[in-house]
Design an enzyme around this catalytic site. Structure first.
Site, PDB file in Angstrom:
ATOM      1  N   LYS A   5     -20.681  17.630   9.229  1.00  0.00           N
ATOM      2  CA  LYS A   5     -19.980  18.429   8.320  1.00  0.00           C
ATOM      3  C   LYS A   5     -19.197  17.693   7.323  1.00  0.00           C
ATOM      4  O   LYS A   5     -18.750  18.264   6.475  1.00  0.00           O
ATOM      5  CB  LYS A   5     -19.044  19.375   9.018  1.00  0.00           C
ATOM      6  CG  LYS A   5     -20.005  20.681   9.639  1.00  0.00           C
ATOM      7  CD  LYS A   5     -20.822  20.171  10.828  1.00  0.00           C
ATOM      8  CE  LYS A   5     -21.545  21.452  11.327  1.00  0.00           C
ATOM      9  NZ  LYS A   5     -22.261  20.960  12.466  1.00  0.00           N
ATOM     10  N   GLU A  60     -11.163  23.467   5.792  1.00  0.00           N
ATOM     11  CA  GLU A  60     -11.587  24.001   4.637  1.00  0.00           C
ATOM     12  C   GLU A  60     -11.023  25.510   4.574  1.00  0.00           C
ATOM     13  O   GLU A  60     -10.495  25.903   5.442  1.00  0.00           O
ATOM     14  CB  GLU A  60     -13.311  24.162   5.254  1.00  0.00           C
ATOM     15  CG  GLU A  60     -13.629  25.084   6.307  1.00  0.00           C
ATOM     16  CD  GLU A  60     -15.066  24.749   6.691  1.00  0.00           C
ATOM     17  OE1 GLU A  60     -15.737  24.075   6.441  1.00  0.00           O
ATOM     18  OE2 GLU A  60     -15.322  25.600   7.419  1.00  0.00           O
ATOM     19  N   ASN A  72     -14.477  32.222  17.036  1.00  0.00           N
ATOM     20  CA  ASN A  72     -15.464  31.511  16.510  1.00  0.00           C
ATOM     21  C   ASN A  72     -16.803  31.249  17.254  1.00  0.00           C
ATOM     22  O   ASN A  72     -17.487  30.439  16.688  1.00  0.00           O
ATOM     23  CB  ASN A  72     -15.024  30.180  15.871  1.00  0.00           C
ATOM     24  CG  ASN A  72     -13.850  30.433  14.936  1.00  0.00           C
ATOM     25  OD1 ASN A  72     -13.959  31.025  13.746  1.00  0.00           O
ATOM     26  ND2 ASN A  72     -12.784  29.808  14.928  1.00  0.00           N
ATOM     27  N   GLU A  91     -26.340  28.089   7.428  1.00  0.00           N
ATOM     28  CA  GLU A  91     -25.318  29.389   7.600  1.00  0.00           C
ATOM     29  C   GLU A  91     -24.456  29.600   6.226  1.00  0.00           C
ATOM     30  O   GLU A  91     -24.102  28.564   5.586  1.00  0.00           O
ATOM     31  CB  GLU A  91     -24.306  29.035   8.565  1.00  0.00           C
ATOM     32  CG  GLU A  91     -24.914  28.684   9.947  1.00  0.00           C
ATOM     33  CD  GLU A  91     -23.749  28.431  11.395  1.00  0.00           C
ATOM     34  OE1 GLU A  91     -22.737  28.471  10.832  1.00  0.00           O
ATOM     35  OE2 GLU A  91     -24.418  28.236  12.451  1.00  0.00           O
ATOM     36  N   GLU A 150     -22.590  25.729   6.281  1.00  0.00           N
ATOM     37  CA  GLU A 150     -22.865  24.552   6.701  1.00  0.00           C
ATOM     38  C   GLU A 150     -24.335  24.675   7.394  1.00  0.00           C
ATOM     39  O   GLU A 150     -24.921  25.565   7.265  1.00  0.00           O
ATOM     40  CB  GLU A 150     -21.981  24.241   7.947  1.00  0.00           C
ATOM     41  CG  GLU A 150     -22.137  25.202   9.194  1.00  0.00           C
ATOM     42  CD  GLU A 150     -21.201  25.062  10.308  1.00  0.00           C
ATOM     43  OE1 GLU A 150     -20.198  24.271   9.931  1.00  0.00           O
ATOM     44  OE2 GLU A 150     -21.399  25.612  11.358  1.00  0.00           O
ATOM     45  N   ASN A 160     -26.818  23.517  10.592  1.00  0.00           N
ATOM     46  CA  ASN A 160     -26.834  22.881  11.826  1.00  0.00           C
ATOM     47  C   ASN A 160     -28.354  22.406  12.098  1.00  0.00           C
ATOM     48  O   ASN A 160     -29.241  22.946  11.987  1.00  0.00           O
ATOM     49  CB  ASN A 160     -26.597  24.012  13.040  1.00  0.00           C
ATOM     50  CG  ASN A 160     -25.232  24.408  13.164  1.00  0.00           C
ATOM     51  OD1 ASN A 160     -24.200  23.593  13.098  1.00  0.00           O
ATOM     52  ND2 ASN A 160     -24.995  25.678  13.021  1.00  0.00           N
ATOM     53  N   PHE A 217     -10.619  38.441  25.162  1.00  0.00           N
ATOM     54  CA  PHE A 217     -11.957  38.934  25.031  1.00  0.00           C
ATOM     55  C   PHE A 217     -12.884  37.963  25.655  1.00  0.00           C
ATOM     56  O   PHE A 217     -13.941  37.515  25.163  1.00  0.00           O
ATOM     57  CB  PHE A 217     -12.308  38.678  23.621  1.00  0.00           C
ATOM     58  CG  PHE A 217     -11.575  39.573  22.390  1.00  0.00           C
ATOM     59  CD1 PHE A 217     -11.800  40.983  22.777  1.00  0.00           C
ATOM     60  CD2 PHE A 217     -10.797  39.233  21.554  1.00  0.00           C
ATOM     61  CE1 PHE A 217     -11.343  42.011  22.036  1.00  0.00           C
ATOM     62  CE2 PHE A 217      -9.981  40.223  20.561  1.00  0.00           C
ATOM     63  CZ  PHE A 217     -10.443  41.523  20.864  1.00  0.00           C
TER      64      PHE A 217
END
Length: 677
Positions: A284, A356, A391, A431, A444, A446, A504
């Site tokens: 990245k 970012e 995330n 993505e 990005e 992957n 969660f």
């Protein structure tokens, strides 16, 4: 149809000197001849006698094993308590008490496998069991039984570009991963006729992927930095087993250019993209112009102020939601940098961080791409991955409810153009963030197989692992863009060993004392690396299973997912099925109104479980009060008491206060002649 039936002997027969290092069994044909079957975890049908004369060779063979269930467990790795179908290399077998029934194993598949998955519930297994022993001839399954089996055959997903067993392939590949993705790669490799090598840490010595592979090598202690991230240990395993290629799965070293370079020096193929692609897009730091590298916590704060809060602090070599934090002020930036650096070093062996801009309320939509070494590249539609916590994705679906044909095509074309410009080959994912006006922004790329790849396979009929192996071998894609279909709908629910009532999902460790997957339901796929008795370790990701449900429509896929989640049996650890189940019936999800902040918006105070409405609460209280009244009546009736006892006036009215969570409900119960009111 020309058929033949055989009876297997003891699968656990002791090997004699000079035999191959794998269990074997002699099977007797009805004409008195014999054939040899190898049974190392899977049933290899090597029927030399039947292959000698193609004129008399049957089309299918029914194989029945009367071996003890414990022996079947040892060599097929199916939990003894599970009454489910288990897919093997050349066919499928039921576990029913002490009998395993294998139905219609094609004789012609002795040089390579075929992608067939049959599932049966307990009722069908019992029916077949009865048919076998009522026929007065072992294994005489009539055509009606076989027809039932065909009706329960799961959708053959990989029909768009099926495996060609005559195509050149690797002889042996090593899977540099663990858990469900290792099992997934091993499954496709076997169907291609490729031997597999599993690697494992000391914590994984009894894991499912270890038994599924043809060979297994221990690579170190439980911590991933000393095992699955240890390049030297993995290279030793490659040399020891003489593997020709390595599939990295996802996570760990799947996007590590140093690992790829080390393999190249040894002349071993990496089943993934080139070093240049990993450095140029997977890393990245280089694949995003808007990103800035953070050297320490204070530098992170400086960059965050320049970009403007909120920002995302994330690992440059990251993925899967690990090593990522959202910061909305200086203090959160410092803390996020510290925690993300630790996670990145542990999960990826690379603690470099980037900062970012974080875009509020986006949809996270990704495009699956596939390229070869001959300059060809295609996209395989999109996946909606907006439902996330910390995330990390929770539920994914394909296609997205939000994209129209024009937007899908535009996103796909941009993803393909990026691949061609940089000479990308193998499977990858581009993505995007998509706003409410369907404007999309590159996020990005992957350079690996994604966790959620099965839903793309469902709607396209393309086996991505098969394609990755073909490309690594040097074969060109047989598919063009117009060959890629978009059919039906698929939903993936990630079943984790987590407590969903705590943020969660906080990891829950322990042993799976009871575990059954809902494979008896049509159009259900379970990608898992565990079985009953498996240990959910503190060292690795606590995933239990990826539940993938397919339907002709989104509604059908949702309903199948709900039924499948309700059918799981998981004991010994906490799990997040209550959260998954609730999401699937939540109005915003049903309508397709999703953002990456979905969980916080729908559950602002965290997940509390299913919340009952007023009517449901009153009904539940009424049932409880009626049960109490019934018990009170029974306690007053002494069956063994004297008939001359003094009869008391019977009760017919009760008043109860039913406590339910944080509320109390006053209930009046009156007994009528035949019922309560």
């Amino acid at each position: 149809m020309n058929n033949a039936t055989f009876e297997l002997g003891n699968l656990g027969r002791t090997l004699t000197s000079g035999e191959k290092d794998e269990p074997q069994s002699l099977i007797g044909c009805r004409d008195g001849s014999e054939a040899r079957v190898h049974t190392h975890g899977v049933i290899h049908c090597i029927l030399d006698k039947l292959r000698e004369d193609s004129r008399t060779r049957p089309n299918y063979i029914t194989v029945v094993s009367l071996s003890p269930r414990a022996v079947i467990r040892q060599y097929t790795h199916v939990s003894p308590s599970q009454l489910v179908m288990y897919t093997v290399y050349r066919g499928s077998s039921w576990i029913a008490d002490d009998v395993v029934i294998g139905v219609q194993i094609p004789v012609g598949c002795t040089e390579g496998g075929f992608p067939t998955s049959l599932y049966a519930d307990a009722g069908l297994a019992a029916f077949l069991f009865q048919q076998v022993f009522q026929s007065n001839s072992v294994g005489d399954l009539n055509n009606e039984v076989l027809m039932v089996c065909r009706q329960l055959t799961s959708l053959d997903l990989y029909d768009t570009d099926p495996i060609n067993i005559h195509e050149s392939r690797f002889d042996k590949i090593l899977v540099a991963n663990r858990g469900e993705i290792a099992c997934r790669v091993i499954g496709t490799a076997r169907q291609m006729g490729i031997k597999t090598v599993a690697v494992y840490s000391l914590a994984d010595y009894n894991s499912r992927h270890v038994f599924l592979a043809d060979e297994a090598v221990c690579i170190g202690p439980a911590p991933s930095t000393q095992s699955y991230l240890n390049i030297d240990k993995l290279l030793e395993a490659v040399k020891q087993t003489k593997s020709q290629a390595v599939h990295p799965g996802y996570g760990f070293l799947s996007e590590n250019a140093t690992f790829v370079q080390a393999l190249e020096r040894e002349g071993v193929a990496f089943i993934g993209p080139s070093v240049d692609s990993i450095n140029g897009m997977g890393d990245k730091l280089e694949s995003k112009r808007l990103a800035a590298a953070a050297g320490d916590a204070e530098h992170c704060v400086f960059l965050a102020r320049e970009i403007g809060y909120p920002v995302m602090v994330k690992a440059s070599a990251g993925g899967g939601g690990k090593g990522m934090r959202i910061a909305r002020n200086d203090d959160e930036a410092r803390e996020g940098f510290r925690l993300s650096t630790q996670e990145a070093a542990s999960s990826f062996g690379d603690d470099r961080m980037i900062v970012e801009k974080f875009v509020d309320k986006p949809r996270h939509i990704e495009i699956q791409v596939l390229g070869d070494k001959h300059g060809n590249a295609i996209f395989l539609n999109e996946r909606e991955c907006s439902i996330q916590r910390r995330n990390q994705k929770v539920i994914e679906e394909a296609p997205s409810t939000f994209l129209d044909t024009w937007t899908r095509t535009a996103m796909g074309q941009q993803a393909v153009a990026l691949c061609k410009r940089l000479g990308y080959y193998s499977a990858g994912t581009v993505e995007f963030l998509v706003d409410s006006q369907r404007n999309f922004y590159f996020l990005e790329m992957n350079t690996r197989l994604q966790v959620e790849h099965p839903i793309t396979e469902c709607i396209t009929g393309i086996d991505l692992v098969h394609q990755m192996i073909r490309v690594a071998k040097g074969h060109p894609l047989r598919l063009t863009q117009k060959d890629v279909p978009l059919r039906g709908w698929a939903i993936e629910s990630r079943v984790y060993s987590e407590d969903p009532y705590r943020n969660f999902g906080l990891p829950s460790t322990g042993r799976l004392t009871k575990y059954q997957e809902p494979l008896h339901i049509p159009k259900v796929r379970c990608d898992s690396g565990v079985e009953e008795g498996s240990e959910i370790s503190i060292y690795y990701d606590p995933m239990i299973c990826k539940l993938v449900c397919y339907g002709n429509t989104r509604k059908e896929a949702i309903n199948t997912s709900i039924k499948a989640l309700d059918s799981y049996v998981i004991r010994g650890v906490a799990h997040n099925i209550p959260l998954l189940r609730d999401i699937l019936t939540e109005p915003n999800f049903v309508e397709g109104n999703l953002t990456t902040d979905y969980l916080n918006q729908v559950y602002p105070e965290g997940f509390k479980g299913r919340q009952l409405g007023e009517k449901e609460t009153l009904n539940l209280a009424a049932v409880a009060a009626t049960l109490c009244a019934t018990m009170d009546l029974r306690s007053r009736n002494f069956l063994n008491s004297s008939s001359n006892k003094i009869k008391a006036q019977p009760l017919d009215t009760w008043s109860f206060v039913v406590a339910f969570l944080d509320q109390e409900v006053l209930c009046q119960v009156k007994k009528l002649e035949t019922k309560f009111k």
